[in-house]
Design an enzyme around this catalytic site. Structure first.
Site, mmCIF file in Angstrom:
data_model
loop_
_atom_site.group_PDB
_atom_site.id
_atom_site.type_symbol
_atom_site.label_atom_id
_atom_site.label_comp_id
_atom_site.label_asym_id
_atom_site.label_seq_id
_atom_site.Cartn_x
_atom_site.Cartn_y
_atom_site.Cartn_z
ATOM 1 N N ASP A 11 0.858 -1.183 0.000
ATOM 2 C CA ASP A 11 0.000 0.000 0.000
ATOM 3 C C ASP A 11 0.890 1.227 0.000
ATOM 4 O O ASP A 11 2.060 1.167 0.399
ATOM 5 C CB ASP A 11 -0.920 0.022 1.218
ATOM 6 C CG ASP A 11 -1.907 1.193 1.180
ATOM 7 O OD1 ASP A 11 -2.509 1.412 0.111
ATOM 8 O OD2 ASP A 11 -2.063 1.878 2.193
ATOM 9 N N SER A 12 0.329 2.352 -0.425
ATOM 10 C CA SER A 12 1.081 3.595 -0.424
ATOM 11 C C SER A 12 1.357 4.084 0.995
ATOM 12 O O SER A 12 2.227 4.934 1.198
ATOM 13 C CB SER A 12 0.323 4.678 -1.199
ATOM 14 O OG SER A 12 -0.948 4.900 -0.618
ATOM 15 N N TYR A 43 -0.654 8.585 -2.750
ATOM 16 C CA TYR A 43 -0.659 8.288 -4.181
ATOM 17 C C TYR A 43 -1.876 8.895 -4.876
ATOM 18 O O TYR A 43 -1.870 9.095 -6.083
ATOM 19 C CB TYR A 43 -0.711 6.771 -4.399
ATOM 20 C CG TYR A 43 0.612 6.054 -4.311
ATOM 21 C CD1 TYR A 43 1.711 6.611 -3.657
ATOM 22 C CD2 TYR A 43 0.758 4.785 -4.879
ATOM 23 C CE1 TYR A 43 2.911 5.922 -3.576
ATOM 24 C CE2 TYR A 43 1.949 4.098 -4.794
ATOM 25 C CZ TYR A 43 3.028 4.655 -4.142
ATOM 26 O OH TYR A 43 4.216 3.976 -4.068
ATOM 27 N N GLY A 44 -2.936 9.145 -4.118
ATOM 28 C CA GLY A 44 -4.220 9.522 -4.707
ATOM 29 C C GLY A 44 -4.205 10.781 -5.544
ATOM 30 O O GLY A 44 -5.026 10.945 -6.442
ATOM 31 N N CYS A 74 -4.187 -1.308 -2.363
ATOM 32 C CA CYS A 74 -4.280 0.141 -2.538
ATOM 33 C C CYS A 74 -5.124 0.375 -3.779
ATOM 34 O O CYS A 74 -4.775 -0.113 -4.870
ATOM 35 C CB CYS A 74 -2.881 0.732 -2.717
ATOM 36 S SG CYS A 74 -2.824 2.480 -3.179
ATOM 37 N N ASN A 75 -6.221 1.062 -3.627
ATOM 38 C CA ASN A 75 -7.110 1.277 -4.766
ATOM 39 C C ASN A 75 -6.462 2.126 -5.848
ATOM 40 O O ASN A 75 -6.635 1.871 -7.045
ATOM 41 C CB ASN A 75 -8.404 1.931 -4.285
ATOM 42 C CG ASN A 75 -9.349 0.942 -3.650
ATOM 43 O OD1 ASN A 75 -10.142 0.294 -4.304
ATOM 44 N ND2 ASN A 75 -9.257 0.804 -2.326
ATOM 45 N N THR A 76 -5.692 3.148 -5.451
ATOM 46 C CA THR A 76 -5.056 4.009 -6.446
ATOM 47 C C THR A 76 -4.038 3.224 -7.254
ATOM 48 O O THR A 76 -3.986 3.331 -8.485
ATOM 49 C CB THR A 76 -4.387 5.215 -5.763
ATOM 50 O OG1 THR A 76 -5.359 5.927 -5.006
ATOM 51 C CG2 THR A 76 -3.790 6.148 -6.793
ATOM 52 N N GLU A 159 -4.810 9.608 8.622
ATOM 53 C CA GLU A 159 -3.393 9.461 8.925
ATOM 54 C C GLU A 159 -2.906 10.453 9.982
ATOM 55 O O GLU A 159 -1.847 10.249 10.580
ATOM 56 C CB GLU A 159 -2.569 9.580 7.646
ATOM 57 C CG GLU A 159 -2.862 8.454 6.663
ATOM 58 C CD GLU A 159 -1.676 8.093 5.795
ATOM 59 O OE1 GLU A 159 -0.758 8.925 5.683
ATOM 60 O OE2 GLU A 159 -1.686 6.985 5.228
ATOM 61 N N CYS A 193 -11.361 2.949 -0.645
ATOM 62 C CA CYS A 193 -10.027 3.330 -0.187
ATOM 63 C C CYS A 193 -9.810 2.593 1.120
ATOM 64 O O CYS A 193 -10.698 2.573 1.983
ATOM 65 C CB CYS A 193 -9.908 4.840 0.018
ATOM 66 S SG CYS A 193 -8.335 5.343 0.765
ATOM 67 N N THR A 194 -8.646 1.995 1.278
ATOM 68 C CA THR A 194 -8.417 1.136 2.433
ATOM 69 C C THR A 194 -8.288 1.919 3.741
ATOM 70 O O THR A 194 -8.286 1.328 4.814
ATOM 71 C CB THR A 194 -7.162 0.269 2.223
ATOM 72 O OG1 THR A 194 -6.048 1.114 1.881
ATOM 73 C CG2 THR A 194 -7.404 -0.732 1.097
ATOM 74 N N HIS A 195 -8.172 3.249 3.659
ATOM 75 C CA HIS A 195 -8.182 4.071 4.875
ATOM 76 C C HIS A 195 -9.594 4.268 5.427
ATOM 77 O O HIS A 195 -9.782 4.489 6.629
ATOM 78 C CB HIS A 195 -7.614 5.474 4.587
ATOM 79 C CG HIS A 195 -6.132 5.526 4.460
ATOM 80 N ND1 HIS A 195 -5.449 4.947 3.415
ATOM 81 C CD2 HIS A 195 -5.191 6.113 5.244
ATOM 82 C CE1 HIS A 195 -4.155 5.178 3.566
ATOM 83 N NE2 HIS A 195 -3.967 5.885 4.665
#
Length: 274
Positions: A11-12, A43-44, A74-76, A159, A193-195
């Site tokens: 993931d980013s 990354y988004g 990571c979706n992006t 974050e 988005c994994t966040h």
């Protein structure tokens, strides 16, 4: 000792830990390596070319760590880099290895959750701009109506530990209202988005009770289990020692502090030089 051949999860930043947690819960027998490219996150907001370059570099590092199979959690990265890596790079640099993403497993099943045929996608700007979800959903559920909403402030909120504070209310409510205003028939929301699972209590606070809200972790874990069953030759290359290692491209100490929020318990991380 025989070197391990873990399943790599990339993931980013930290969000992919929510996916890894679901994978480990469902498939605890394997060895795993997690890599967060925290030095270059987010990354988004970056271009396709940059995300592709960064993702490929990290995938190659995971290969060097012994991974035969890598999951882009990571979706992006899945939206902007996966196809090129699968079609252009792997045949040349590692034809015996595999890289999978999180978009395809999700789009294969998302239509089953909606009764009205109207779903909302909440994602980073990069994922929304890529149109990856609309293109992939069209393949499996051509009659589904898809509405996307970019939420650029949500990752920074998570974050920086502000996801459960009053400061998050405005940004969460703003994007949910904007999305739901576009169709009164939306009955399913995908957190693409994994966040975003960390924002789930806030999201639920500002959405009608009847809406189904989907996180990707369990969906991806189930898909991976199915993939390994269908590809025994790949499964045989993944060692099963129940080990778990964490790497970051930035400060290991900072990673350990923030990763606890996503992982749910303390982790030990190592710095990886790009």
């Amino acid at each position: 000792m025989t070197p391990t051949q873990p399943i790599g999860v990339f993931d980013s930043g930290y969000g992919g830990l929510t996916v890894l947690k679901s994978i480990v819960r469902q498939l605890p027998q394997y060895d795993y390596v997690y890599l967060g490219d925290n030095a270059r996150t987010p990354y988004g907001t970056r271009s396709f070319e940059t995300v592709y370059q960064y993702t490929l570099e990290c995938v190659q590092h995971l290969f060097q760590l012994g991974c035969r199979l890598v999951i882009l959690a990571c979706n992006t990265a899945s939206a902007k880099a996966l196809r090129n890596i699968q079609q252009l790079d792997l045949p040349v640099i590692a034809p015996d290895r595999r890289v999978l993403g999180v978009i395809r497993p999700t789009t294969e099943v998302i239509g089953r959750y909606s009764k009205t045929g109207h779903i909302g996608i909440l994602a980073t700007r990069g994922t929304v701009t890529s149109e990856s979800y609309t293109v992939e959903i069209e393949k499996f559920f051509p009659d589904l109506n898809v509405y996307q909403e970019a939420c650029p402030m949500w990752v920074p909120l998570v974050e920086n530990g502000e996801h459960d504070g009053p400061g998050a209310d405005y940004f969460v409510q703003k994007h949910l209202e904007h999305l739901l205003e576009r169709s009164s028939e939306i009955d399913t929301l995908l957190l693409a988005c994994t966040h975003y699972p960390l924002l789930l209590p806030k999201i639920r606070q500002f959405t009608p009770e009847h809406l189904t809200i989907l996180s990707q972790g369990d969906i991806v874990a189930h898909s991976l289990a199915d993939y390994l069953q269908r590809h025994p030759e790949i499964d045989a290359q993944c060692t099963k020692g129940q080990s778990l290692k964490f790497y970051t491209t930035d400060s290991a100490e900072e990673f350990e502090q923030k990763a606890t929020l996503f992982w749910g318990e303390p982790v030990r991380a190592s710095w990886l030089k790009l």
